[in-house]
Motif scaffolding. Structure first.
Motif, mmCIF file in Angstrom:
data_model
loop_
_atom_site.group_PDB
_atom_site.id
_atom_site.type_symbol
_atom_site.label_atom_id
_atom_site.label_comp_id
_atom_site.label_asym_id
_atom_site.label_seq_id
_atom_site.Cartn_x
_atom_site.Cartn_y
_atom_site.Cartn_z
ATOM 1 N N GLY A 84 0.818 -1.212 0.000
ATOM 2 C CA GLY A 84 0.000 0.000 0.000
ATOM 3 C C GLY A 84 0.850 1.259 0.000
ATOM 4 N N MET A 85 0.759 2.038 -1.049
ATOM 5 C CA MET A 85 1.562 3.259 -1.166
ATOM 6 C C MET A 85 0.900 4.390 -0.377
ATOM 7 N N PRO A 86 1.626 5.008 0.562
ATOM 8 C CA PRO A 86 1.042 6.131 1.306
ATOM 9 C C PRO A 86 0.584 7.244 0.362
ATOM 10 N N HIS A 87 -0.589 7.797 0.661
ATOM 11 C CA HIS A 87 -1.132 8.875 -0.156
ATOM 12 C C HIS A 87 -1.969 9.779 0.738
ATOM 13 N N ASP A 88 -2.514 10.821 0.174
ATOM 14 C CA ASP A 88 -3.256 11.814 0.948
ATOM 15 C C ASP A 88 -4.637 11.271 1.326
ATOM 16 N N TYR A 89 -4.674 10.571 2.447
ATOM 17 C CA TYR A 89 -5.926 9.996 2.949
ATOM 18 C C TYR A 89 -5.938 10.095 4.461
ATOM 19 N N ALA A 90 -7.027 10.632 5.016
ATOM 20 C CA ALA A 90 -7.190 10.735 6.463
ATOM 21 C C ALA A 90 -7.987 9.542 6.963
ATOM 22 N N LEU A 91 -7.440 8.841 7.945
ATOM 23 C CA LEU A 91 -8.083 7.645 8.470
ATOM 24 C C LEU A 91 -9.442 7.967 9.099
ATOM 25 N N ALA A 92 -10.393 7.052 8.909
ATOM 26 C CA ALA A 92 -11.738 7.203 9.456
ATOM 27 C C ALA A 92 -11.991 6.146 10.526
ATOM 28 N N ASP A 93 -12.970 6.373 11.368
ATOM 29 C CA ASP A 93 -13.321 5.415 12.407
ATOM 30 C C ASP A 93 -13.724 4.085 11.773
#
Length: 258
Positions: A84-93
Motif C-alpha cells: 500500500g503506497m502512502p497517499h493523501d488519505y485521512a483515516l476514518a473510524d
C-alpha cells in the motif's frame, strides 16, 4: 539466494527486528481518526533516520511494482492488502489499517506487518479476519525449526486460513531475508507438508499470512504498487521475521511488553 547467518549477524538481526517492532508499535499508537497516511510515512522516515538505519522500500524497484517505491512504509487501508503506497488519505473510524515495514540496520534486514482497526468501531468480520492472520502466523512459527521443511510452514499457515473459510492467494507470501529484504525460499500461505527446502539454524524467514474476505484475486491500483481485493472486500495481513535456532525459532520482530 539463501543466506545462513553467523552469530554476529544474528545479533545484528535481533537489533534490526527490535527496531522494526518499536517503529510499528509507535506508529500504531499514533494512528487515530484523522491521521493522514502521509504523516505515518513521515514519522516512519524520521524514526528510521534517527536510528541510523535504512529503509528497504524507498529505492525498491522489483518487477511487480512501478518502482522505485519512494516511501518508507506500506500503508494499506480496508480493501488494500499489500504494498500500500502512502497517499493523501485521512483515516476514518473503523478503517482496517495494515502497516508493513522493512528496515536494514548493520547490514541485516527485518520485515514485519500488523493489521488493526482505527478508532472505536470494531466490525466483527474485521476483528475475526485480523485474528485469523495472527493465528496463522503463530501456527507457521510453531512449525518452524531445524529440519522442518518450507511446506510444513505453508501447511500450518494454510490450515488456519482455510479452516476460517478464507480463500488463499499464493502469488505473494513469506520469504527468506538477511542482507537483503527479499530472498529465497518463497513461503506460500498454503502447501503440502514434508516438501521444500529444509530449514537450518541461522536462516531468517519472514512469514506473512494475509487474506481477503471473499476472494483470492488481486487488482493493482493506478499507482502501480497498491494491491487490493478484486471484490472490494476487506483484508488483513500479519508478518514476523524469525530466526531458525538450534531448537526452534525465535521471533525477532516481537514488540516488547510494556
Amino acid at each position: 539466494m539463501i543466506e545462513i547467518l553467523n552469530r554476529t549477524e544474528l545479533a545484528r538481526a535481533k537489533d534490526t527486528g527490535a527496531l522494526v517492532a518499536h517503529i510499528l508499535q509507535t506508529l500504531k499508537g499514533r494512528s487515530a481518526v484523522g491521521t493522514n497516511l502521509l504523516d505515518i510515512d513521515r514519522w516512519a522516515k524520521a524514526m528510521i533516520v534517527e536510528a541510523g538505519a535504512q529503509s528497504c522500500y524507498v529505492d525498491y524497484a522489483p518487477s511487480f511494482g512501478r518502482g522505485p517505491f519512494g516511501h518508507y512504509i506500506c500503508t494499506a487501508v480496508n480493501d488494500a492488502v499489500l504494498h500500500g503506497m502512502p497517499h493523501d488519505y485521512a483515516l476514518a473510524d473503523g478503517d482496517l489499517l495494515t502497516l508493513d515495514l522493512a528496515v536494514s540496520q548493520g547490514g541485516i534486514a527485518a520485515d514485519s506487518a500488523i493489521s488493526f482497526l482505527v478508532g472505536t468501531s470494531r466490525p466483527a468480520e474485521s476483528v475475526a479476519m485480523i485474528d485469523t492472520t495472527e493465528r496463522a502466523l503463530a501456527a507457521g512459527i510453531a512449525a518452524a525449526g531445524p529440519g522442518a521443511r518450507i511446506g510444513d510452514l505453508s501447511h500450518a499457515i494454510g490450515s488456519v486460513l482455510s479452516a476460517a473459510g478464507y480463500p488463499i492467494n499464493t502469488e505473494f507470501g513469506g520469504h527468506g531475508i538477511g542482507s537483503t529484504m527479499h530472498q529465497d525460499p518463497h513461503i506460500a500461505n498454503t502447501g503440502r507438508p514434508g516438501r521444500g527446502y529444509r530449514l537450518r539454524p541461522g536462516l531468517l524467514l519472514a512469514l506473512e499470512p494475509w487474506v481477503m474476505a471473499d476472494t483470492d484475486e488481486l487488482v493493482t491500483d493506478a499507482d502501480g504498487w497498491t494491491l487490493r481485493s478484486a471484490t472490494g472486500s476487506r483484508t488483513a495481513h500479519s508478518e514476523h521475521t524469525i530466526a531458525i535456532t538450534d531448537d526452534g525459532a525465535e521471533i525477532l520482530t516481537l514488540p516488547k511488553q510494556a
